[in-house]
Structure formats: C-alpha cells, structure tokens
Motif scaffolding. Structure first.
Motif, PDB file in Angstrom:
ATOM      1  N   ALA A 185     -26.396 131.070  14.674  1.00 53.68           N
ATOM      2  CA  ALA A 185     -27.616 131.711  14.195  1.00 53.68           C
ATOM      3  C   ALA A 185     -27.590 133.199  14.522  1.00 53.68           C
ATOM      4  O   ALA A 185     -28.099 133.632  15.555  1.00 53.68           O
ATOM      5  N   PRO A 186     -26.988 134.016  13.658  1.00 51.04           N
ATOM      6  CA  PRO A 186     -27.088 135.463  13.862  1.00 51.04           C
ATOM      7  C   PRO A 186     -28.550 135.908  13.753  1.00 51.04           C
ATOM      8  O   PRO A 186     -29.281 135.426  12.882  1.00 51.04           O
ATOM      9  N   VAL A 207     -35.108 138.224  11.949  1.00 51.48           N
ATOM     10  CA  VAL A 207     -34.873 137.065  11.094  1.00 51.48           C
ATOM     11  C   VAL A 207     -33.575 136.401  11.547  1.00 51.48           C
ATOM     12  O   VAL A 207     -32.675 137.064  12.064  1.00 51.48           O
ATOM     13  N   ALA A 208     -33.526 135.101  11.371  1.00 51.65           N
ATOM     14  CA  ALA A 208     -32.316 134.360  11.726  1.00 51.65           C
ATOM     15  C   ALA A 208     -32.109 133.239  10.723  1.00 51.65           C
ATOM     16  O   ALA A 208     -33.072 132.652  10.222  1.00 51.65           O
ATOM     17  N   ALA A 254     -31.367 126.381   8.474  1.00 52.89           N
ATOM     18  CA  ALA A 254     -32.794 126.623   8.706  1.00 52.89           C
ATOM     19  C   ALA A 254     -32.971 128.134   8.861  1.00 52.89           C
ATOM     20  O   ALA A 254     -32.144 128.804   9.479  1.00 52.89           O
ATOM     21  N   VAL A 255     -34.044 128.663   8.300  1.00 56.39           N
ATOM     22  CA  VAL A 255     -34.306 130.104   8.325  1.00 56.39           C
ATOM     23  C   VAL A 255     -35.693 130.336   8.921  1.00 56.39           C
ATOM     24  O   VAL A 255     -36.614 129.547   8.698  1.00 56.39           O
ATOM     25  N   GLY A 256     -35.821 131.434   9.665  1.00 59.29           N
ATOM     26  CA  GLY A 256     -37.125 131.778  10.216  1.00 59.29           C
ATOM     27  C   GLY A 256     -37.177 133.229  10.642  1.00 59.29           C
ATOM     28  O   GLY A 256     -36.187 133.964  10.566  1.00 59.29           O
TER      29      GLY A 256
END
Length: 143
Positions: A119-120, A102-103, A38-40
């Motif tokens: 999640a960097p 962003v992660a 998942a990206v956000g």
C-alpha cells in the motif's frame, strides 16, 4: 473469491464498522474495493502530527494497514473466518502536514493461509509518495 455484492466490499459498510475505532477516530475514508485491492484517503489535520510538527509515522501506517486489512476481509477465500496481521513494514520517503493522503492497497500474494499486501501512501496534492507499506496477513479458518 471476491464477491462485489458482499457488504464487506462496500465503503459504507466499513465507515459504519470503524466508528469509535482507530480508523474512524483518525478519519480514514475507504472509497473503493475490488478483486485484490482497496482504496482510501485521509484528510490531514494537526492532531495527526507528532510533537515535532511532522506527520506522525503511526498515522501513515494506520491508513495503509487499515486499507490492507479491509482489502483482506473483502478478498478472503471462501470459508475463511477472518484474518490477523503477522508482519508490517514501512519505508518513509517524505512527509506532509496538510492536504490529503491516498493509498491503494494491492494484494500481491493470495494463498490459503496468507495474503501479502502493498500500500503505497501518496500525498494527493503533490503526487509525492510519502511511504511504501507492506504487510502479511494470516488467513483464519473455523476450528
């Protein structure tokens, strides 16, 4: 396991669900979901800083933990009813006061009863890693 057509894998579904909840209040914007990720992003603003002027650690954790949770839901095993977080860890490597974080949350373990996610968190404008985040999710099953 992953169902790309499911509502829970659509950023718009999460944007609606998070209204008036912590992710919505701080401005987390989920952007992409897929099998095991998942990206956000999060636009930084003064309200997300600690009294000392630096980015509040809880802001960074909220972004990373939100994406791990959303990713977990989008990647639950068939028949699971949900999840709960059982452990979180974050190493802070830097800070930012403006710009965008962003992660990308990535599932590193997918078992019947647990998932582990990394999640960097990166400052988009500089490419600098702000934090390394890891959490363990317990998969919940109907009783």
């Amino acid at each position: 396991m992953f169902n790309a057509n499911a509502d829970r894998a659509q950023p718009e579904w999460w944007l609606e669900r998070q209204k008036d909840r912590l992710p919505g209040l701080i401005g987390v914007t989920p952007t992409e979901f897929g099998e095991g990720f998942a990206v956000g992003r999060l636009e930084l603003r003064p309200e997300l800083r600690a009294p000392n002027g630096f980015l509040h650690a809880a802001t960074v954790i909220a972004l990373a933990d939100t994406l791990c949770g959303y990713g977990c839901v989008a990647n639950l095993p068939d028949g699971a009813s949900g999840f709960t977080t059982v452990e979180v860890k974050s190493n802070f490597l830097g800070t930012a006061t403006e710009g965008t974080l962003v992660a990308r949350a990535t599932m590193v373990h997918s078992g019947r009863n647990t998932q582990v996610w990394d999640a960097p968190v990166v400052h988009e404008q500089t490419g600098k890693t702000i934090a390394l985040f890891r959490c363990t999710q317990m998969v919940l099953w109907p009783r």
